[in-house]
Design a protein around this motif. Structure first.
Motif, PDB file in Angstrom:
ATOM      1  N   SER A 165     -11.542 -26.813 -25.421  1.00  0.00           N
ATOM      2  CA  SER A 165     -10.184 -27.327 -25.270  1.00  0.00           C
ATOM      3  C   SER A 165      -9.371 -26.463 -24.327  1.00  0.00           C
ATOM      4  O   SER A 165      -8.643 -26.952 -23.479  1.00  0.00           O
ATOM      5  CB  SER A 165      -9.479 -27.369 -26.633  1.00  0.00           C
ATOM      6  OG  SER A 165     -10.165 -28.222 -27.507  1.00  0.00           O
ATOM      7  N   VAL A 166      -9.494 -25.144 -24.486  1.00  0.00           N
ATOM      8  CA  VAL A 166      -8.762 -24.221 -23.627  1.00  0.00           C
ATOM      9  C   VAL A 166      -9.250 -24.329 -22.201  1.00  0.00           C
ATOM     10  O   VAL A 166      -8.470 -24.268 -21.255  1.00  0.00           O
ATOM     11  CB  VAL A 166      -8.887 -22.768 -24.157  1.00  0.00           C
ATOM     12  CG1 VAL A 166      -8.361 -21.774 -23.149  1.00  0.00           C
ATOM     13  CG2 VAL A 166      -8.145 -22.637 -25.472  1.00  0.00           C
ATOM     14  N   GLY A 167     -10.564 -24.526 -22.019  1.00  0.00           N
ATOM     15  CA  GLY A 167     -11.132 -24.651 -20.674  1.00  0.00           C
ATOM     16  C   GLY A 167     -10.461 -25.755 -19.878  1.00  0.00           C
ATOM     17  O   GLY A 167     -10.223 -25.617 -18.684  1.00  0.00           O
ATOM     18  N   GLY A 168     -10.105 -26.854 -20.529  1.00  0.00           N
ATOM     19  CA  GLY A 168      -9.429 -27.944 -19.840  1.00  0.00           C
ATOM     20  C   GLY A 168      -7.971 -27.640 -19.536  1.00  0.00           C
ATOM     21  O   GLY A 168      -7.344 -28.325 -18.732  1.00  0.00           O
ATOM     22  N   LEU A 169      -7.431 -26.610 -20.174  1.00  0.00           N
ATOM     23  CA  LEU A 169      -6.026 -26.245 -19.972  1.00  0.00           C
ATOM     24  C   LEU A 169      -5.827 -25.108 -18.982  1.00  0.00           C
ATOM     25  O   LEU A 169      -4.711 -24.866 -18.546  1.00  0.00           O
ATOM     26  CB  LEU A 169      -5.397 -25.828 -21.308  1.00  0.00           C
ATOM     27  CG  LEU A 169      -5.197 -26.918 -22.341  1.00  0.00           C
ATOM     28  CD1 LEU A 169      -4.706 -26.319 -23.643  1.00  0.00           C
ATOM     29  CD2 LEU A 169      -4.223 -27.957 -21.834  1.00  0.00           C
ATOM     30  N   ILE A 170      -6.889 -24.387 -18.670  1.00  0.00           N
ATOM     31  CA  ILE A 170      -6.730 -23.186 -17.850  1.00  0.00           C
ATOM     32  C   ILE A 170      -6.074 -23.491 -16.511  1.00  0.00           C
ATOM     33  O   ILE A 170      -5.093 -22.861 -16.139  1.00  0.00           O
ATOM     34  CB  ILE A 170      -8.076 -22.454 -17.657  1.00  0.00           C
ATOM     35  CG1 ILE A 170      -8.472 -21.785 -18.969  1.00  0.00           C
ATOM     36  CG2 ILE A 170      -7.997 -21.410 -16.558  1.00  0.00           C
ATOM     37  CD1 ILE A 170      -9.831 -21.126 -18.951  1.00  0.00           C
ATOM     38  N   SER A 171      -6.581 -24.456 -15.790  1.00  0.00           N
ATOM     39  CA  SER A 171      -6.020 -24.739 -14.457  1.00  0.00           C
ATOM     40  C   SER A 171      -4.568 -25.173 -14.513  1.00  0.00           C
ATOM     41  O   SER A 171      -3.738 -24.628 -13.786  1.00  0.00           O
ATOM     42  CB  SER A 171      -6.864 -25.788 -13.724  1.00  0.00           C
ATOM     43  OG  SER A 171      -8.093 -25.218 -13.352  1.00  0.00           O
ATOM     44  N   PRO A 172      -4.210 -26.167 -15.362  1.00  0.00           N
ATOM     45  CA  PRO A 172      -2.793 -26.548 -15.394  1.00  0.00           C
ATOM     46  C   PRO A 172      -1.869 -25.434 -15.879  1.00  0.00           C
ATOM     47  O   PRO A 172      -0.781 -25.249 -15.326  1.00  0.00           O
ATOM     48  CB  PRO A 172      -2.742 -27.742 -16.355  1.00  0.00           C
ATOM     49  CG  PRO A 172      -4.114 -28.091 -16.709  1.00  0.00           C
ATOM     50  CD  PRO A 172      -5.032 -27.045 -16.185  1.00  0.00           C
ATOM     51  N   VAL A 173      -2.281 -24.667 -16.880  1.00  0.00           N
ATOM     52  CA  VAL A 173      -1.426 -23.592 -17.392  1.00  0.00           C
ATOM     53  C   VAL A 173      -1.297 -22.492 -16.351  1.00  0.00           C
ATOM     54  O   VAL A 173      -0.209 -21.964 -16.123  1.00  0.00           O
ATOM     55  CB  VAL A 173      -1.957 -23.045 -18.733  1.00  0.00           C
ATOM     56  CG1 VAL A 173      -1.225 -21.787 -19.155  1.00  0.00           C
ATOM     57  CG2 VAL A 173      -1.830 -24.100 -19.818  1.00  0.00           C
ATOM     58  N   PHE A 174      -2.423 -22.138 -15.687  1.00  0.00           N
ATOM     59  CA  PHE A 174      -2.351 -21.136 -14.625  1.00  0.00           C
ATOM     60  C   PHE A 174      -1.395 -21.598 -13.526  1.00  0.00           C
ATOM     61  O   PHE A 174      -0.596 -20.819 -13.024  1.00  0.00           O
ATOM     62  CB  PHE A 174      -3.740 -20.901 -14.017  1.00  0.00           C
ATOM     63  CG  PHE A 174      -4.465 -19.718 -14.586  1.00  0.00           C
ATOM     64  CD1 PHE A 174      -4.342 -19.368 -15.919  1.00  0.00           C
ATOM     65  CD2 PHE A 174      -5.287 -18.960 -13.790  1.00  0.00           C
ATOM     66  CE1 PHE A 174      -5.010 -18.279 -16.443  1.00  0.00           C
ATOM     67  CE2 PHE A 174      -5.969 -17.874 -14.299  1.00  0.00           C
ATOM     68  CZ  PHE A 174      -5.834 -17.535 -15.628  1.00  0.00           C
ATOM     69  N   GLY A 175      -1.494 -22.858 -13.140  1.00  0.00           N
ATOM     70  CA  GLY A 175      -0.622 -23.383 -12.085  1.00  0.00           C
ATOM     71  C   GLY A 175       0.837 -23.345 -12.482  1.00  0.00           C
ATOM     72  O   GLY A 175       1.695 -22.908 -11.714  1.00  0.00           O
ATOM     73  N   PHE A 176       1.144 -23.793 -13.687  1.00  0.00           N
ATOM     74  CA  PHE A 176       2.524 -23.773 -14.158  1.00  0.00           C
ATOM     75  C   PHE A 176       3.013 -22.334 -14.330  1.00  0.00           C
ATOM     76  O   PHE A 176       4.171 -22.018 -14.061  1.00  0.00           O
ATOM     77  CB  PHE A 176       2.644 -24.543 -15.471  1.00  0.00           C
ATOM     78  CG  PHE A 176       4.054 -24.667 -15.957  1.00  0.00           C
ATOM     79  CD1 PHE A 176       4.947 -25.511 -15.309  1.00  0.00           C
ATOM     80  CD2 PHE A 176       4.504 -23.934 -17.042  1.00  0.00           C
ATOM     81  CE1 PHE A 176       6.262 -25.625 -15.742  1.00  0.00           C
ATOM     82  CE2 PHE A 176       5.805 -24.044 -17.490  1.00  0.00           C
ATOM     83  CZ  PHE A 176       6.688 -24.893 -16.838  1.00  0.00           C
ATOM     84  N   ALA A 177       2.125 -21.451 -14.743  1.00  0.00           N
ATOM     85  CA  ALA A 177       2.494 -20.048 -14.966  1.00  0.00           C
ATOM     86  C   ALA A 177       2.859 -19.347 -13.671  1.00  0.00           C
ATOM     87  O   ALA A 177       3.530 -18.319 -13.696  1.00  0.00           O
ATOM     88  CB  ALA A 177       1.353 -19.315 -15.654  1.00  0.00           C
ATOM     89  N   ALA A 178       2.442 -19.895 -12.537  1.00  0.00           N
ATOM     90  CA  ALA A 178       2.807 -19.289 -11.253  1.00  0.00           C
ATOM     91  C   ALA A 178       4.317 -19.175 -11.115  1.00  0.00           C
ATOM     92  O   ALA A 178       4.818 -18.266 -10.447  1.00  0.00           O
ATOM     93  CB  ALA A 178       2.233 -20.113 -10.097  1.00  0.00           C
ATOM     94  N   LEU A 179       5.043 -20.065 -11.775  1.00  0.00           N
ATOM     95  CA  LEU A 179       6.505 -19.991 -11.748  1.00  0.00           C
ATOM     96  C   LEU A 179       7.019 -18.726 -12.438  1.00  0.00           C
ATOM     97  O   LEU A 179       8.110 -18.265 -12.142  1.00  0.00           O
ATOM     98  CB  LEU A 179       7.106 -21.236 -12.412  1.00  0.00           C
ATOM     99  CG  LEU A 179       6.769 -22.569 -11.743  1.00  0.00           C
ATOM    100  CD1 LEU A 179       7.281 -23.730 -12.585  1.00  0.00           C
ATOM    101  CD2 LEU A 179       7.344 -22.622 -10.342  1.00  0.00           C
TER     102      LEU A 179
END
Length: 187
Positions: free
Chosen positions: A5-19
């Motif tokens: 489940s976390v694996g599917g979230l890594i890219s979107p969370v990393f991208g949003f976390a760039a903010l």
């Protein structure tokens, strides 16, 4: 499981976390320190995902890791710009971008296989250990870079480059007199 489940979230969370990356801008006083300390923060964020009891608990460590990852990339680029000769800088930075993109592609192919082979927790643990080793390598192998120079608070007439050159030579920054036609008319 959680790792899938976390694996599917890594890219979107990393991208949003760039903010949130600017919140971590003071991780190190110099780009070199920011790079290796940022790698340690990324490793810690990924390691904290392993014991998370659910996906929602994993989001904050992933966000911290994502914000730190942006800082690491910016610091590494700064280190490259400071240490590479002008005549090959564009080539090296282009190659660096290619390596970053290639690593992301390879990682996206290897992640599902590694999770399937060893499980999500061990796979994330291996990644965290790899990041700590990379931080250790960066700490011992990457040349130290000077602290960034800012022109904030300096009188007008200073350029960022002039202030940087003056701090390298150990002299007090002195403004250059403007000689453009517009500046001459104002005098």
């Amino acid at each position: 499981g959680l790792a899938v489940s976390v694996g599917g979230l890594i890219s979107p969370v990393f991208g949003f976390a760039a903010l949130g990356a600017p919140l971590l801008r003071h991780v190190g006083r110099t780009p070199t320190l920011s790079m290796w300390r940022g790698l340690l923060v990324v490793a810690l964020g990924i390691a904290l995902v392993v014991p998370a009891p659910g996906v929602h608990w994993a989001l904050l460590p992933l966000a911290v890791a994502g914000a730190a990852a942006v800082g690491v990339e910016a610091s590494a680029t700064s280190v490259l710009q400071e240490t590479i000769d002008d005549d090959v800088r564009a080539t090296v930075l282009g190659f660096n971008d290619s390596v970053i993109i290639g690593a992301a592609l390879v990682g996206s192919l290897l992640a599902p296989v590694s999770v399937e082979l060893v499980g999500g927790g061990p796979a994330l643990g291996i990644i965290a250990v790899g990041l700590v080793l990379a931080a250790g390598w960066a700490r011992t192998s990457v040349p130290a870079t000077p602290a960034p120079v800012t022109t904030r608070g300096l009188p007008s007439g200073f350029s960022r480059q002039e202030a940087h050159e003056d701090t390298r030579s150990g002299t007090t920054p002195t403004p250059r007199r403007e000689t453009s036609p517009a500046a001459t008319c104002r005098l």
